[in-house]
Design a protein around this motif. Structure first.
Motif, mmCIF file in Angstrom:
data_model
loop_
_atom_site.group_PDB
_atom_site.id
_atom_site.type_symbol
_atom_site.label_atom_id
_atom_site.label_comp_id
_atom_site.label_asym_id
_atom_site.label_seq_id
_atom_site.Cartn_x
_atom_site.Cartn_y
_atom_site.Cartn_z
ATOM 1 N N LEU A 64 79.625 -56.548 -38.704
ATOM 2 C CA LEU A 64 79.143 -55.127 -37.772
ATOM 3 C C LEU A 64 79.840 -54.333 -37.850
ATOM 4 C CD1 LEU A 64 76.808 -54.262 -36.049
ATOM 5 C CD2 LEU A 64 77.893 -55.497 -34.121
ATOM 6 N N ARG A 65 79.610 -53.186 -38.219
ATOM 7 C CA ARG A 65 80.751 -51.687 -38.216
ATOM 8 C C ARG A 65 80.533 -51.123 -36.807
ATOM 9 N NH1 ARG A 65 78.614 -50.809 -43.506
ATOM 10 N NH2 ARG A 65 77.370 -49.085 -42.754
ATOM 11 N N SER A 66 81.041 -51.852 -35.873
ATOM 12 C CA SER A 66 80.973 -51.623 -34.416
ATOM 13 C C SER A 66 82.400 -51.636 -33.828
ATOM 14 C CB SER A 66 79.998 -52.346 -33.614
ATOM 15 O OG SER A 66 79.987 -52.010 -32.470
ATOM 16 N N CYS A 67 82.670 -50.801 -32.753
ATOM 17 C CA CYS A 67 83.893 -50.657 -32.089
ATOM 18 C C CYS A 67 83.410 -50.392 -30.473
ATOM 19 C CB CYS A 67 84.538 -49.451 -32.440
ATOM 20 S SG CYS A 67 86.256 -49.550 -31.640
ATOM 21 N N LEU A 68 83.820 -51.598 -29.854
ATOM 22 C CA LEU A 68 83.506 -51.449 -28.472
ATOM 23 C C LEU A 68 85.025 -51.265 -27.629
ATOM 24 C CD1 LEU A 68 81.701 -52.111 -26.050
ATOM 25 C CD2 LEU A 68 82.310 -54.498 -26.247
ATOM 26 N N ILE A 69 84.752 -50.239 -26.748
ATOM 27 C CA ILE A 69 86.166 -50.195 -26.016
ATOM 28 C C ILE A 69 85.784 -50.395 -24.633
ATOM 29 C CG2 ILE A 69 87.704 -48.278 -25.105
ATOM 30 C CD1 ILE A 69 87.017 -46.799 -27.427
ATOM 31 N N SER A 70 86.639 -51.512 -24.083
ATOM 32 C CA SER A 70 86.516 -52.071 -22.757
ATOM 33 C C SER A 70 87.788 -51.782 -22.004
ATOM 34 C CB SER A 70 86.330 -53.537 -22.793
ATOM 35 O OG SER A 70 85.408 -54.017 -23.646
ATOM 36 N N ASP B 31 79.839 -47.477 -37.353
ATOM 37 C CA ASP B 31 78.505 -46.681 -37.180
ATOM 38 C C ASP B 31 77.487 -47.528 -36.530
ATOM 39 O OD1 ASP B 31 77.989 -48.555 -39.271
ATOM 40 O OD2 ASP B 31 77.834 -46.953 -40.924
ATOM 41 N N ASP B 32 77.857 -48.657 -35.974
ATOM 42 C CA ASP B 32 77.032 -49.792 -35.262
ATOM 43 C C ASP B 32 75.913 -49.991 -36.270
ATOM 44 O OD1 ASP B 32 78.298 -49.509 -33.123
ATOM 45 O OD2 ASP B 32 77.044 -48.002 -32.207
ATOM 46 N N LYS B 33 76.235 -50.192 -37.650
ATOM 47 C CA LYS B 33 75.174 -50.658 -38.675
ATOM 48 C C LYS B 33 75.397 -52.200 -38.979
ATOM 49 C CE LYS B 33 73.452 -46.369 -40.345
ATOM 50 N NZ LYS B 33 72.994 -45.533 -41.459
ATOM 51 N N ILE B 34 74.554 -52.976 -39.445
ATOM 52 C CA ILE B 34 75.112 -54.344 -39.844
ATOM 53 C C ILE B 34 75.412 -54.250 -41.420
ATOM 54 C CG2 ILE B 34 74.127 -56.798 -40.275
ATOM 55 C CD1 ILE B 34 72.487 -56.321 -37.505
ATOM 56 N N ASP B 35 76.299 -54.764 -42.113
ATOM 57 C CA ASP B 35 76.664 -54.673 -43.517
ATOM 58 C C ASP B 35 76.559 -56.196 -43.887
ATOM 59 O OD1 ASP B 35 77.371 -54.452 -45.877
ATOM 60 O OD2 ASP B 35 79.423 -53.286 -45.413
#
Length: 321
Positions: free
Chosen positions: A285-291, A275-279
């Motif tokens: 960091l609840r983030s997933c970046l697709i490159s 969810d792009d939030k900092i825990d």
């Protein structure tokens, strides 16, 4: 830099050394360097005064009356004359390492730091013992002839010791190097959140256990042991942490232009989702970046992009203190 010497025959009395006041941060790098500059200047003047006495045949009082050795004292010159002339290769007869050896060890430590492999006092202690053993071996080879510098009592003790040399030695060693205009000091990682460590692993996508499977040619009776682009697709999973244990989220590197159902999986009940939030409670960091890259493998551009995106989301480290 040591204060300039007075001209010979000036007749002016040498300035008395300044006394340090108690309780005024006498153990800071600045204070230690200033003290080392005084000591180095004093020892150099004592050594030069002893050499002057040896060349002229006069005593310590005559040397001091010349005014050429403003940082020396009469007592120190007399003591040096009784102990014998201090060789020009060191500032003190019990100094560990010659002046040239000290400079070389300091330059070696700085070269290691410049190559991102900084050395601690334990490694520097071992390097010093290595230098002393090499000098001792060279002395034996030359049969202690002219030009040899014998190991003094302190150097012999250092060679026969194990582990780290004393804290007193290193505090004087670093200050001495700075007095000789070699910019070296002890340092620590002030903010562990500034140091990142990333690692990646391949993740096959379409190696299904059931249903239609991609086929490859093989030798009759043998098994297929190698997977490649003919029978599977792989993406790269990359994760990054800093030294405080904070996780900067997940990066997926793929060569696909579009996403499909085989890249999705149902999350277990109660599992956290991106969810792009900092825990801060779980340091992540609840983030997933697709490159996307040409071959689906990490490149310099995609890696820098992931670090930039992660740092932008997290913000300055002090914002999550």
């Amino acid at each position: 830099m040591p204060a300039p010497r007075r001209a010979a025959g000036s007749g002016a009395a040498p300035e008395p050394p300044k006394k340090r006041k108690a309780g005024q941060q006498s153990h800071t790098n600045k204070a230690l360097t200033a003290r080392a500059i005084e000591i180095v200047a004093s020892r150099e003047d004592v050594r030069d005064a002893v050499a002057w006495c040896a060349s002229t045949g006069q005593g310590a009082k005559a040397a001091m009356r010349t005014g050429n050795f403003p940082h020396a004292t009469l007592g120190k010159v007399r003591q040096a004359l009784l102990q014998g002339s201090t060789a020009c290769d060191r500032d003190h007869h019990l100094q560990i390492l010659t002046n040239l050896e000290r400079i070389r060890v300091a330059e070696w430590a700085l070269a290691c730091a410049d190559n991102h492999k900084p050395q601690g006092n334990a490694a520097i202690s071992e390097k010093i013992r290595e230098v002393l053993r090499a000098r001792h071996a060279a002395n034996k080879k030359r049969k202690y002839g002219k030009g040899c510098v014998r190991l003094n009592k302190c150097e012999t003790q250092a060679v026969n010791s194990q582990g780290v040399l004393s804290h007193t030695f290193f505090s004087h060693f670093y200050a001495w190097c700075r007095a000789k205009e070699v910019g070296i000091e002890l340092g620590v990682i002030g903010d562990p959140r500034r140091v990142l460590n990333a690692d990646e692993t391949p993740q096959p996508l379409d190696m299904a256990q059931k249903g239609r499977k991609a086929k490859v040619a093989k030798r009759q009776g043998s098994a297929v042991r190698t997977s490649d682009t003919e029978n599977k697709e792989t993406l790269t999973v990359n994760m990054c942490w800093d030294l405080s244990g904070f996780n900067y989220g997940v990066q997926l590197v793929t060569k696909r232009k579009t996403l499909s159902d085989d890249m999705l999986i149902a999350a277990p009940a109660g599992a956290r989702q991106f969810d792009d939030k900092i825990d801060l409670a779980h340091l992540q960091l609840r983030s997933c970046l697709i490159s996307r890259t040409k071959e689906g493998i990490q490149t310099e551009e995609s890696f820098i992009h992931s670090i930039f995106k992660g740092s932008r989301r997290v913000g300055h480290p002090t914002e999550r203190s």
